[in-house]
Scaffold this motif. Structure first.
Motif, short mmCIF file in Angstrom:
data_model
loop_
_atom_site.label_atom_id
_atom_site.label_comp_id
_atom_site.label_asym_id
_atom_site.label_seq_id
_atom_site.Cartn_x
_atom_site.Cartn_y
_atom_site.Cartn_z
N ILE A 33 0.83 -1.20 0.00
CA ILE A 33 0.00 0.00 0.00
C ILE A 33 0.87 1.25 0.00
N GLN A 42 -1.54 9.01 0.07
CA GLN A 42 -2.42 8.69 -1.06
C GLN A 42 -1.63 8.27 -2.28
N ASP A 82 -4.80 4.30 -6.01
CA ASP A 82 -5.74 3.30 -5.51
C ASP A 82 -6.11 3.45 -4.04
N TYR A 83 -5.29 4.14 -3.25
CA TYR A 83 -5.48 4.17 -1.80
C TYR A 83 -5.51 5.59 -1.26
N VAL A 139 -5.23 7.08 2.80
CA VAL A 139 -5.03 6.72 4.20
C VAL A 139 -4.92 8.01 5.00
N TRP A 181 -15.13 -0.36 -3.86
CA TRP A 181 -14.15 0.07 -2.88
C TRP A 181 -14.56 -0.40 -1.48
N GLU A 197 -13.72 0.52 2.85
CA GLU A 197 -13.16 1.44 3.82
C GLU A 197 -12.97 0.68 5.13
N ILE A 250 -8.64 3.89 6.09
CA ILE A 250 -8.05 3.40 4.84
C ILE A 250 -9.17 3.20 3.83
N ALA A 272 -9.62 1.67 0.09
CA ALA A 272 -8.87 0.80 -0.81
C ALA A 272 -9.81 0.16 -1.82
N PRO A 273 -9.25 -0.45 -2.88
CA PRO A 273 -10.09 -1.21 -3.80
C PRO A 273 -10.80 -2.36 -3.06
N ASP A 321 -9.36 -5.82 -1.11
CA ASP A 321 -7.91 -5.65 -1.16
C ASP A 321 -7.23 -5.88 0.19
N ILE A 322 -7.90 -5.56 1.27
CA ILE A 322 -7.30 -5.67 2.59
C ILE A 322 -7.84 -6.91 3.28
#
Length: 183
Positions: free
Chosen positions: A50, A66, A69-70, A72, A143, A145, A161, A163-164, A167-168
């Motif tokens: 990330i 930033q 894609d992200y 934070v 997305w 969060e 965060i 993110a797509p 992804d996490i």
């Protein structure tokens, strides 16, 4: 007989030393996947995938990171205000930041969500004698969060965060939540 006892002790000591070295190597490999983000008296971890190629902006007890894609945002316990351009990207206001230290549960983190058109994927809470930590993972169209909070001494460290989608991982959330701290 005395010699055999001494040989077994040496073998046991070498075995324990070998196990200790393996444990250190495994711990180092796990930590090399994350990068510490330190700002003010606060810190948290982010996966290196990330943080690679991200632009970082530090403010007074907050950090904004930033890339394409992200997004934070880390909000420290003594944060008084965040730049309005940054808050706009997270669909938050200065009032939300002012009230950040009053958040006491994962469901109260919902106040900081960028958009409420979606579903809560997961929530969690850890209660320890000296601190509490909690999170909410929210997913919408394309997305997700993740909002993590670390609470101690009636103050919060909050990490947001965006993110797509998918992804996490849960493992990453647990690792990030367990490594949030402030002095």
């Amino acid at each position: 007989m005395e010699q055999k006892k001494c040989d077994y002790q040496k073998i046991f000591i070498y075995f324990m030393l070998f196990v200790f070295v393996i444990a250190i190597v495994i711990g180092t490999i796990d930590n090399s996947k994350y990068e510490p983000i330190i700002f003010g008296d606060s810190s948290f971890l982010l996966p290196k995938r990330i943080t690679e190629g991200m632009n970082r902006s530090d403010g007074e007890d907050y950090v904004f990171i930033q890339n394409d894609d992200y997004l934070v945002l880390g909000i420290g316990p003594d944060c008084a205000d965040v730049d309005d351009d940054i808050l706009e990207q997270f669909n938050n206001s200065s009032e939300d930041i002012d009230n950040a230290n009053s958040i006491r549960t994962g469901m109260e983190l919902m106040k900081l969500l960028r958009d409420t058109d979606g579903v809560i994927v997961d929530t969690g809470r850890t209660d320890k004698p000296s601190y509490h930590s909690f999170f909410v993972q929210f997913r919408s169209d394309g997305w997700e969060e993740v909002i993590l909070a670390y609470r101690a001494d009636d103050k919060n460290l909050i990490e947001i965060i965006i993110a797509p989608e998918n992804d996490i991982s849960d493992k990453e959330i647990i690792k990030m939540l367990g490594c949030m701290r402030f002095d």
